[in-house]
Design an enzyme around this catalytic site. Structure first.
Site, mmCIF file in Angstrom:
data_model
loop_
_atom_site.group_PDB
_atom_site.id
_atom_site.type_symbol
_atom_site.label_atom_id
_atom_site.label_comp_id
_atom_site.label_asym_id
_atom_site.label_seq_id
_atom_site.Cartn_x
_atom_site.Cartn_y
_atom_site.Cartn_z
ATOM 1 N N HIS A 55 0.773 -1.247 0.000
ATOM 2 C CA HIS A 55 0.000 0.000 0.000
ATOM 3 C C HIS A 55 0.808 1.303 0.000
ATOM 4 C CE1 HIS A 55 -3.696 -2.436 1.583
ATOM 5 N NE2 HIS A 55 -3.475 -2.644 0.309
ATOM 6 N N ASP B 120 -1.592 2.551 6.578
ATOM 7 C CA ASP B 120 -0.552 1.524 6.449
ATOM 8 C C ASP B 120 0.846 2.015 6.824
ATOM 9 O OD1 ASP B 120 -1.819 -1.015 5.333
ATOM 10 O OD2 ASP B 120 -2.704 0.518 4.044
#
Lengths: 363, 363
Positions: free
Chosen positions: B200, B298
């Site tokens: 991500h 993330d």
């Protein structure tokens, strides 16, 4: 007739050779690749278009023999990517003679330091002066086998010799052809004001997906997006803190944009807005190859020496260091190791004070 | 009738609530925002489309009152962004009762550790079990005020409680509804196998120019370009070295792709080619906002705890650290300070051996 040598037959070198020829110099143009010289050799010169001048510029000597190229030139203009400076220095070392002035156009960061160190390693007795320009004087392009165009000439261009006590002599050698050159205090000033190190690697890295895809986009106008401008502001602040720690005058990128292009940036909210106002940046295309010189030159010859000097000066540069690391991951190499680190520059174990003395006076 | 609580009425929470209802549970759905619950409250449930099931799933309790939501539930499924885990823990702390099992879907990295620490700080006597799933079991979307669709259910999902000696009890509470859950050795195994932390932030960061521009591109198929895949390989190697230093079994991203999606990657030249083979990634759009959760979740809840654990274990993580730094420059914040650092996790001054004991046995 003044004999001048231009080293490098890329965009900048060919434009500079033609410009000097049109101003009455006898020009020797050198490139290590014969292929780069072929068209000019055949034509006997270069057709130049440039502001307020232009026409066919005869080039007297077109050669890939460095001994021939350097012979009897007082002025040697090096117009190559900075990653070639070390090699150019090795090639030149045996043939440099007393009184010759070598100008790196530009040095990027610490070009003159690397050049002098490399010459001295290969020819300890060489007597010469090396200086570095802060940037390339021209916005220009080689447009054909024997053609070039200069779009714009910057208003003034700081120049410093290593050591700085030789700057006046270096200036004297170029000022007749290029009144734009002005004395900088020393090579720290020219080297720390490396705008390419701010504007090139980070936007290339943070647009690497679309560069991989070969997408058409404008490098400055679209590539320096708001998020990326925000990273550039942090990176530029690191450079400015480094300059302060080295006792060197510098400008922020915003001040530089105003200074060089004369566009007011004082009320711009930041780099994004300031860049959007620079008409000169409109239409400049982004690279289409991830192995762009915006990374492969500006990281090892710009961000690496900046980060290394900062380490020496006790200034932390997390953003620069991050760009260096990720650029290396993209190119599968270690740019800090390959680039102008303190060891390669011979500055290991020196203090800020010692470096100041080193760039100022003859050892 | 089994009472189950689902916390979070986003894509995952609504899908999970409906799924559990269709399997015969009495479901309480909690969200702190009434707005997120309105449509479901009005409809009395959720219309679910899912593989081999579907239909109208009545939701017995739809509430923004956490005390009401938790009452008499043996199983509490937390399905929120990881950056909400701390807050959810604070909200739950006063009401958790002995025997309740809290499952984080997923924990990202160190979710269970943060959750337990936060509950204990707010209610030192709380008796409960917290466990974390390695990833979200469903690929799913909330498609309307009272509608959801589950596109795909993963084949198996590692789960670990903190400490690991409670994993069997946590599993027992979910296995009736979700036979996909399997015991991981401990939360280090689930936390270090955080694929979101690999897939991500880095592609989002290295495509941030086109994300700023709102450009349409496929996140995996185009966003993970060859240059970016090359960075991901370095980053994944850092994660694997960390796992080895912690004595934890993990998989490379390539092994994981093969394991989860059953697509052979053994002969792929690297992550770029392996991703191109995953049909499941085709059509997934890139974010259109630089403040994407791919970064804002993330980085602080994935890369930061990974990098911090690596520091503790003496493993260097230059690529992770660079992404953390540049992501912070883009978002104008300090993700290491805001994220799950060792201090926030209460792991400061612990050795690898002490952490191993901490995740395994009751203190």
């Amino acid at each position: 007739m003044n004999k001048v040598t231009v080293i490098g037959a890329g965009n900048g070198g060919v434009s500079m050779a033609a410009w000097l020829s049109l101003r009455g110099c006898s020009v020797s143009l050198y490139d290590k690749f014969d292929q780069a010289l072929k068209g000019i050799k055949r034509a006997g010169g270069i057709m130049l278009r440039a502001p307020s001048t232009g026409g066919f510029a005869p080039i007297d000597t077109v050669t890939s023999d460095i001994a021939v190229a350097l012979k009897e030139s007082e002025l040697i203009m090096v117009v190559t990517p900075a990653f070639a400076h070390g090699e150019v220095a090795r090639f030149c070392a045996p043939f440099l003679t007393k009184g010759q002035k070598v100008i790196l156009n530009p040095g990027r960061t610490a070009g003159a330091i690397e050049f002098r160190k490399t010459v001295k390693e290969n020819n300890p007795d060489a007597q010469f002066i090396v200086a570095e320009a802060q940037s390339l004087l021209f916005a220009c392009r080689r447009t054909g086998p024997a053609e070039a165009v200069i779009y714009k000439i910057k208003n003034h261009m700081p120049l410093a010799a290593l050591p700085a006590q030789s700057t006046a002599r270096a200036l004297k050698a170029v000022i007749g052809w290029f009144p734009q050159f002005v004395a900088a205090r020393d090579v720290l000033e020219t080297s720390l004001m490396n705008i390419g190190a701010v504007f090139h690697p980070t936007p290339s890295l943070l647009n690497i997906g679309r560069i991989d895809a070969g997408e058409d986009f404008e490098y400055y106008m679209q590539g320096i997006s708001p998020s990326i401008a925000s990273v550039l502001e942090k990176l530029d602040a690191e450079r400015v803190r480094l300059a302060r720690a080295m006792g060197t005058k510098t400008m922020t990128v915003l001040e530089w944009l105003e200074d060089v292009y004369g566009i007011e940036t004082g009320d711009a909210s930041g780099i994004y807005e300031a860049v959007q106002r620079q008409e000169v940046y409109r239409g400049i295309a982004a690279p289409k190859d991830p192995y762009t010189r915006y990374i492969s030159e500006d990281v090892p010859m710009g961000l690496v020496p900046l980060s290394e000097l900062a380490r020496l000066a006790g200034v932390s540069t997390p953003v620069m260091d991050s760009v260096i690391t990720l650029a290396g991951s993209v190119h599968r190499c270690d740019y800090r190791k390959e680039g102008r680190n303190l060891h390669r520059l011979g500055l290991e174990n020196m203090s800020v004070k010692e470096i100041r003395a080193f760039v100022t006076e003859k050892a």
